[in-house]
Motif scaffolding. Structure first.
Motif, PDB file in Angstrom:
ATOM      1  N   ARG A  61       0.838  -1.173   0.028  1.00 24.33           N
ATOM      2  CA  ARG A  61       0.067   0.067  -0.054  1.00 24.33           C
ATOM      3  C   ARG A  61       0.878   1.303  -0.243  1.00 24.33           C
ATOM      4  O   ARG A  61       1.928   1.444   0.683  1.00 24.33           O
ATOM      5  CB  ARG A  61      -1.039   0.310   1.230  1.00 24.33           C
ATOM      6  N   MET A  63       1.468   4.601   1.445  1.00 20.63           N
ATOM      7  CA  MET A  63       0.993   5.215   2.794  1.00 20.63           C
ATOM      8  C   MET A  63       1.249   6.531   2.942  1.00 20.63           C
ATOM      9  O   MET A  63       0.574   7.392   3.803  1.00 20.63           O
ATOM     10  CB  MET A  63       1.610   4.026   3.959  1.00 20.63           C
ATOM     11  N   ARG A  82       7.199  -1.127   6.623  1.00 17.76           N
ATOM     12  CA  ARG A  82       7.076   0.101   5.706  1.00 17.76           C
ATOM     13  C   ARG A  82       8.665   0.073   5.302  1.00 17.76           C
ATOM     14  O   ARG A  82       9.655   0.159   5.919  1.00 17.76           O
ATOM     15  CB  ARG A  82       7.009   1.182   6.393  1.00 17.76           C
ATOM     16  N   ILE A 111      -3.524   7.481  -1.019  1.00 21.96           N
ATOM     17  CA  ILE A 111      -3.134   6.706   0.115  1.00 21.96           C
ATOM     18  C   ILE A 111      -4.024   5.779   0.403  1.00 21.96           C
ATOM     19  O   ILE A 111      -5.285   5.755   0.341  1.00 21.96           O
ATOM     20  CB  ILE A 111      -3.149   7.693   1.418  1.00 21.96           C
ATOM     21  N   GLY A 112      -3.337   4.528   0.390  1.00 16.92           N
ATOM     22  CA  GLY A 112      -4.293   3.203   0.468  1.00 16.92           C
ATOM     23  C   GLY A 112      -4.237   2.444  -0.791  1.00 16.92           C
ATOM     24  O   GLY A 112      -4.496   1.202  -0.588  1.00 16.92           O
ATOM     25  N   VAL A 176      -3.893   0.328   9.824  1.00 11.00           N
ATOM     26  CA  VAL A 176      -3.450   1.551  10.475  1.00 11.00           C
ATOM     27  C   VAL A 176      -2.702   1.344  11.739  1.00 11.00           C
ATOM     28  O   VAL A 176      -2.298   2.436  12.377  1.00 11.00           O
ATOM     29  CB  VAL A 176      -4.625   2.602  10.415  1.00 11.00           C
TER      30      VAL A 176
END
Length: 520
Positions: A61, A63, A82, A111-112, A176
């Motif tokens: 993803r 982010m 990440r 984002i996502g 999240v």
């Protein structure tokens, strides 16, 4: 979902981006596989600044994003964590108009969104390990914005912390809140540790029916369903005990099962109607042997999962290191309820309960009254792992009578943090005695006890073929995971706990946040 759904401003922007991608000939949901050769963690673990540049591909993803003209920094999150990305227009441009960077990355990605990248790892001037992106591919467009957690001056804002939303939308919670993901990784490690422990001893992992004609093996209220093919009522499993003991009759050296059980009872911070238990049965053993094995199992598991035998539960340190102290049920009640149940009748115990302000009624037999006494006055006192042993026979319809103590059975429960964690017996293998115990359960049912056991005639028949001396033990896996991860509620260790029907409109979910640094 309703066809009259009203989209938020952010959702409308994302849907417009979706259509723009398609007009550019970019499939936002491509079918072909994307060959991933590295993860965020593997790059961090293996990067060598002195080694030659090596091509890697990874996916995850998007982010965060910081767009700075021809170059940008972004952050990609995969299942391992990440890692920073460095993206320049000249590297990922596909044509003279620089469509991929100017239009897609700067304007149409959000984002996502899931992306795949090809490039190489390097360290920036600020010392951060980064992937220099040479090629970027859109893998999946996210049509709803994630809650964006912001931090400023050491404070966190817009965190996704509402339990109602977190449990209902676990898929967002996992994205999240990284600590939640790690909690469920530890859950799997707990199960793996159990399997390793049992498999090394030669025990066989088995599966038994979830749909049962007779709900046996525990005192609980079952869920009832109907099998159309045979036109018969069936019950969701409340325990797998009686089936596992049938397998001991069949000649196995030891069997265990992780079973999904269902009890149509209350819900609170330590109970869910659907839960996971582990039960193990070993022939030629008794409850003394099982106490030793149980504490060895829990010490082994704690070390495997956390690297230590100590955990913190509700601010209290608990140590799973063996051995654990033992106290009889009678002595526990005598100490904490100031009452000696020895030789007392059902009516005398009922009166003692009422004297202590407890709510009891005529449907409760002697066993349930004693259980209420213990649960009210004793159970919360045992924080460190402690065995409560030698239960009255009225509380234990599947347990062998004590070899030397009249009126008691060879049973133990393990108390941890003020709650039962494990339950075990020297198993009753006398079919005549077992049938009489079932008859007593039937009498309790006729009095109105909706948790009394059914008579299982086939189980009696199995015992009549002969079951060797056996010890069995069951552990509530969800509660154990709560302890090993330091959680206060069972909902925190279930991916999808049971909840009331959703009252809010799912089209508009609180927790959605404005996108950051999207260039219009």
């Amino acid at each position: 979902m309703s066809n009259n759904r009203v989209f938020s401003e952010q959702e409308l922007l994302r849907r417009q981006s979706l259509e723009a991608l398609r007009k550019l000939g970019i499939d936002p949901y491509p079918a072909e596989a994307f060959d991933v050769t590295a993860t965020a963690q593997s790059i961090k673990d293996t990067f060598d600044p002195e080694a030659p540049e090596k091509e890697i591909t990874l996916a995850g993803r998007l982010m965060t994003r910081r767009i700075m003209g021809k170059a940008s920094f972004a952050e990609l999150m995969d299942s391992t964590g990440r890692i920073q990305l460095y993206i320049t227009r000249d590297d990922i441009a596909h044509d003279e108009e620089k469509t991929m960077y100017n239009t897609v990355f700067k304007k149409l990605l959000d984002i996502g969104d899931f992306i795949g990248v090809r490039g190489f790892a390097f360290v920036t001037k600020t010392g951060e390990l980064t992937v220099h992106v040479k090629e970027l591919k859109v893998l999946s467009k996210a049509l709803r914005p994630l809650p964006v957690v912001k931090q400023k001056d050491g404070e966190t804002f817009d965190a996704f912390t509402d339990p109602e939303l977190r449990y209902r939308m676990r898929y967002v919670d996992l994205v999240v809140n990284p600590e939640v993901r790690e909690r469920f990784v530890k859950r799997t490690r707990t199960f793996d540790a159990f399997r390793s422990f049992f498999n090394e001893r030669g025990y066989l992992e088995v599966e038994t029916p979830v749909l049962q004609s007779i709900p046996g093996g525990a005192a609980a209220r079952p869920f009832i369903t109907h099998l159309n093919a045979l036109d018969i009522p069936l019950y969701l499993r409340i325990a797998d005990e009686l089936y596992l003991k049938r397998l001991i009759v069949g000649g196995f050296n030891g069997v265990y099962e992780f079973s999904r059980n269902f009890r149509n009872e209350g819900m609170d911070r330590t109970h869910n109607p659907e839960f996971t238990a582990m039960e193990v049965y070993v022939p030629y053993k008794d409850y003394d042997w099982m106490m030793e094995m149980t504490e060895q199992l829990l010490e082994y598991t704690a070390r495997k999962v956390n690297g230590t035998t100590k955990v913190t539960v509700r601010g209290q340190e608990i140590d799973f290191k063996a051995p654990y102290p033992r106290i009889t049920m009678t002595d526990a009640i005598k100490e904490h309820a100031n009452y000696d149940i020895t030789g007392k009748s059902e009516e005398e115990i009922r009166a003692a309960c009422k004297e202590r302000g407890m709510e009891v009624d005529e449907t409760m037999g002697k066993g349930k009254l004693i259980d209420e006494l213990f649960g009210t006055f004793c159970e919360p006192k045992y924080i460190q792992p402690t065995y409560i042993i030698d239960y009255p026979i009225e509380m234990s319809p599947l347990t062998k009578k004590h070899r030397s103590k009249e009126g008691l059975t060879e049973r133990f429960e393990l108390m941890v943090a003020g709650k039962e964690l494990a339950n075990a017996y020297s198993e009753l293998n006398d079919p005549i005695d077992q049938y009489e115990r079932f008859q007593e359960q039937l009498r309790l049912s006729e009095k109105g006890d909706d948790e009394a056991m059914f008579i299982d005639q086939d189980f009696i028949r199995a015992l009549e073929y002969g079951m060797p001396p056996t010890s069995g033990m069951g552990i509530g896996m969800d509660r154990l995971v709560m302890y090993l991860t330091g959680q206060d509620t069972i909902q925190e260790v279930l991916f999808f706990p049971q909840m009331k029907p959703e009252r809010q409109n799912p089209n508009s979910i609180s927790g959605d946040a404005e996108e950051e640094d999207r260039e219009e």
